[in-house]
Structure formats: structure tokens, C-alpha cells
Design an enzyme around this catalytic site. Structure first.
Site, PDB file in Angstrom:
ATOM      1  N   TYR A 163     126.840  78.546  76.416  1.00  0.00           N
ATOM      2  CA  TYR A 163     128.158  78.152  75.925  1.00  0.00           C
ATOM      3  C   TYR A 163     128.112  78.018  74.412  1.00  0.00           C
ATOM      4  O   TYR A 163     127.587  77.042  73.871  1.00  0.00           O
ATOM      5  CB  TYR A 163     128.600  76.826  76.554  1.00  0.00           C
ATOM      6  CG  TYR A 163     128.810  76.871  78.057  1.00  0.00           C
ATOM      7  CD1 TYR A 163     128.890  78.069  78.750  1.00  0.00           C
ATOM      8  CD2 TYR A 163     128.926  75.697  78.795  1.00  0.00           C
ATOM      9  CE1 TYR A 163     129.076  78.102  80.123  1.00  0.00           C
ATOM     10  CE2 TYR A 163     129.114  75.721  80.164  1.00  0.00           C
ATOM     11  CZ  TYR A 163     129.181  76.926  80.825  1.00  0.00           C
ATOM     12  OH  TYR A 163     129.362  76.954  82.194  1.00  0.00           O
TER      13      TYR A 163
ATOM     14  N   GLY B 213     141.957  76.750  87.386  1.00  0.00           N
ATOM     15  CA  GLY B 213     142.272  78.174  87.268  1.00  0.00           C
ATOM     16  C   GLY B 213     142.220  78.695  85.847  1.00  0.00           C
ATOM     17  O   GLY B 213     143.037  79.530  85.469  1.00  0.00           O
TER      18      GLY B 213
END
Length: 319
Positions: free
Chosen positions: A54, A198
């Protein structure tokens, strides 16, 4: 906040995914990320999830600078960004990656260490043996697997008990309900749901299609390209209307649905800023609410695959 079991600890039922601290979804800075972590802890979030890829370690560095020792921290290794993008699960690479992560996290121990993706040509029993040795050496509190099939979980768990499995799970990604969530429950393994909102589709406001090309992978993700993007926005609109009518936040209702699917499930929504944290709590669903939500958003409603073909290379498929 409600507590749920994660290995030998109990943590807040909602964790914090720290991918966005690496600048994946938009620009951020250390001060903003640290303020978000402070606000998360104040809200009762006691589990933070990151990975070495990340921001090429930036997310881990931010958490290391934060320095809180009372927070349960998980990180991951195994994805080699390349080019070419590949995976490694050999013991030498895992140990090298762990030492680098510990330096960035400013720790001599990490509570939970995941293999981000499985390398198919290394038996999972060998991988579990590597992770078991790290547990015995006190380097990690427990280990996890990500994007795996139920059969892989069972094989690994038989070699050395698995603490957690982390797969994508949300109202529009329901595949784990076809065996993986059940297997975790049977084995006493926590199921950590990433992208439970989502990737922003169940955020406070409807998404606009303004993703940063070449940086935000949603720009080419099948569910976020046209005509799928507009179709998915339209499909979710009645759910947003229901939330408005009931006085629920959209993220709070989406997370409450995930939490209701099993008491061993811990969703880890992500955010760059403290402002969004207040939307995550305060919604409780009863059985009738869940039936109504699933009528509005039935399993399989989403148009487009959740990953592009190049990102599915090391994701285990089992249905």
C-alpha cells in the site's frame, strides 16, 4: 462498539482498512492520515489492517509513526509489484518482507500477518509451516490468508491453525457465502471482509466517475467502467432511497448487513479522512430489514467482474 474475536484477542467489530493511506484512491498526507487513525481509535476501532504494497510501504510508515501500542495491527506480504506483477510465498521472501514491515511499523512483533496472495506451486502446508514458525518465534501473533478457497483454508488450518481469512465481501460481492464464510465459522477462524463498502459504491454519496487514470485501479475495473458503472449506480439507488427513508447512513446500513452475516465476520472499510468514520456506526438491522435489503439488492446484482483479468491471476476460484 461491539467486540468480536480475532485470534486470541477481541477487537472492535468494525476495523479500519489502511490502503488509502498509501494514496491509492486519492491524495492524502501524513497529518490527515494520523488524524483519521486518532478518530478511529476514539470511535472504538481497535484493529487496523495494512500491507507492504500500500503506497510501497507508505501506509505502514504512517501507522508506525502513529505509534499506538494498544491497537491490533495486521499487515500482509506476498504480492511482488514487478513488473511483472507476481507472488512469492517462499520462506526467505516472507521473512525478508516481515522484517521490512516491522521496521516501517516501528514494531518488533505484528499481531496478524497475512499472505496477500497464494503462490500456487508452493504447497499450502509448507506455507502454513513457515507462518507457524514465525508464530513460535514471537514475530507474529497469528497468520492469515487472503483471497483463498475453502479447501485451501482447511489444508492450511490442519498444518497450523489459521487466525483469519481476508476476502472481499459486501452487498455486491457475495461469493464468500458459497462456502468460505461457513468454513471459517466451522474452524473458529475470523472472516475479515475487505471492501465492505464496494470500493466507495456504498459511500455517503453516489460516486462520480472521476477516478485518477493510472493510479486509481477503479478507472479500469470492470464494475466501474461504462456501461457497468451507470447500471450499478442505478441498481443501488433504491437502497439509498431506503436508507434515507429509514434515517440510516448508506455506509452504516451496508456495514450492518455485512456484520449480520455471521458473528465471526469483521469488516474493514477504508477511508483517508476522519470525516467518514461517523457514517459507519449507529445502524442496527432486524430480520425484516435484511430481507428487504436483499430483495432490493439480490445476490449477483452487480454488473461487471470485481477484478480485471490481470488481477485475477492469483485469486483462488472455487465456484
Amino acid at each position: 462498539m461491539e467486540q468480536r474475536r480475532l485470534g486470541d484477542r477481541r477487537v472492535g467489530a468494525i476495523g479500519l482498512g489502511a490502503m488509502s493511506f498509501g494514496g491509492i484512491f486519492g491524495p492524502t498526507d501524513r497529518a490527515t492520515s494520523l488524524a483519521c487513525l486518532d478518530a478511529a481509535a476514539d470511535a472504538g476501532i481497535t484493529h487496523v489492517d495494512t500491507a507492504d504494497i500500500y503506497g510501497n510501504g507508505l501506509s505502514e510508515q504512517v501507522i508506525g509513526a502513529w505509534g499506538r501500542r494498544d491497537i491490533h495491527v495486521a499487515t500482509k506480504c506476498g504480492i511482488v509489484t514487478g513488473p511483472p506483477r507476481t507472488v512469492r510465498n517462499d520462506e526467505a521472501y516472507i521473512r525478508q518482507s516481515l522484517e521490512a514491515s516491522l521496521r516501517r511499523l516501528n514494531r518488533d512483533h505484528v499481531d496478524l500477518y497475512y499472505v496477500h496472495r497464494r503462490q500456487p506451486d508452493i504447497p499450502v502446508e509448507d506455507l502454513a509451516g513457515t507462518m507457524g514458525r514465525l508464530v513460535q518465534e514471537g514475530k507474529i501473533g497469528g497468520y492469515g490468508l487472503s483471497e483463498v478457497a475453502p479447501a485451501t483454508l482447511r489444508r492450511a488450518h490442519a498444518e497450523h491453525p489459521v487466525t483469519a481469512v481476508q476476502n472481499e465481501f459486501s452487498l455486491w460481492t457475495r461469493l464468500p457465502q458459497l462456502g468460505l464464510i461457513q468454513a471459517c465459522g466451522e474452524l473458529g477462524v475470523a472472516f475479515v471482509a475487505f471492501s465492505p463498502l464496494g470500493r466507495g459504491m456504498f459511500g455517503r454519496d453516489p460516486l462520480a466517475r472521476d477516478f485518477r487514470a493510472g493510479i486509481d485501479f477503479r478507472d479500469t475495473n470492470p464494475r466501474f467502467v461504462e456501461p457497468n458503472f451507470s447500471a450499478n449506480i442505478a441498481a443501488i439507488r433504491p437502497f439509498r432511497d431506503l436508507c434515507a427513508a429509514r434515517g440510516w447512513t448508506v455506509p452504516g446500513a451496508a456495514l450492518a448487513w455485512v456484520l449480520a452475516q455471521g458473528d465471526h465476520i469483521i469488516p474493514i472499510p477504508g477511508t483517508r479522512t476522519a470525516d467518514h468514520l461517523r457514517d459507519w456506526q449507529g445502524v442496527t438491522l432486524d430480520k425484516d430489514d435484511i430481507v428487504l435489503i436483499e430483495r432490493i439488492l439480490p445476490a449477483g446484482f452487480a454488473q461487471g467482474d470485481r477484478y480485471g483479468d490481470h488481477q485475477m491471476a492469483f485469486v483462488e476460484r472455487y465456484c
